[in-house]
Design an enzyme around this catalytic site. Structure first.
Site, short mmCIF file in Angstrom:
data_model
loop_
_atom_site.label_atom_id
_atom_site.label_comp_id
_atom_site.label_asym_id
_atom_site.label_seq_id
_atom_site.Cartn_x
_atom_site.Cartn_y
_atom_site.Cartn_z
N CYS A 84 40.15 40.01 45.06
CA CYS A 84 41.37 39.50 45.67
C CYS A 84 42.38 40.65 45.67
O CYS A 84 42.93 41.01 44.63
CB CYS A 84 41.91 38.31 44.87
N LEU A 85 42.57 41.23 46.83
CA LEU A 85 43.51 42.33 46.99
C LEU A 85 44.15 42.15 48.36
O LEU A 85 43.44 42.16 49.38
CB LEU A 85 42.79 43.67 46.89
#
Length: 153
Positions: A84-85
């Site tokens: 998750c970026l």
């Protein structure tokens, strides 16, 4: 990081025609595996984490796909390697998602920030790890170190 730079340099040489035609076909889709060595600070110090960066044909209009190949205990990385970026999101409400002006260097910097900035868990992917960090930072650190000893040496 040096191996990533040399891989990109080789790929640029292939694209510009400085290589044989057998390898030119491989430039349509590039997959890069590299190790990101974590600095001597923070929860993940001394860990070595391997990532796979898959650069699709439509790059740089779409972001590369990135996966962590090393098991890790992290609020923004699942144990199966999903990440998750925000900059890897094709569409982002807050404007921090992928843009055609971004580069693979931005991706590497973004990955590095996951290891040095553990302050923003508004949107964690590994909810259990995020709650663990909020509940007991010392025990979280111990679990991170256990994962590093087992998987990231």
């Amino acid at each position: 990081m040096l191996t990533l730079a040399s891989k990109l340099k080789r790929d640029d040489a292939v694209k510009s025609g400085h290589s044989n035609s057998a390898t030119a076909d491989s430039t349509r889709r590039v997959s890069i595996r590299d190790r990101l060595l974590v600095k001597d600070e923070g929860y993940y110090q001394s860990g070595k984490f391997q990532f796979e960066i898959d650069v699709p044909e439509a790059y740089n209009m779409v972001p590369p796909k990135v996966k962590c190949l090393t098991r890790i205990w992290h609020p923004n990385i699942t144990e199966t390697g999903e990440i998750c970026l925000s900059l890897l999101r094709e569409h982002s409400i807050d404007g921090t998602g992928w843009a055609p002006t971004r580069t693979l260097k931005d991706v590497v910097w973004g990955l590095n920030s996951l290891f040095t900035d553990l302050l923003n868990f508004d949107d964690p992917l590994n909810i259990e790890a995020a709650e663990h960090h909020l509940r007991d930072k010392d025990d979280f650190r111990c679990k991170v170190q256990d994962f590093i000893k087992q998987y990231a040496r």
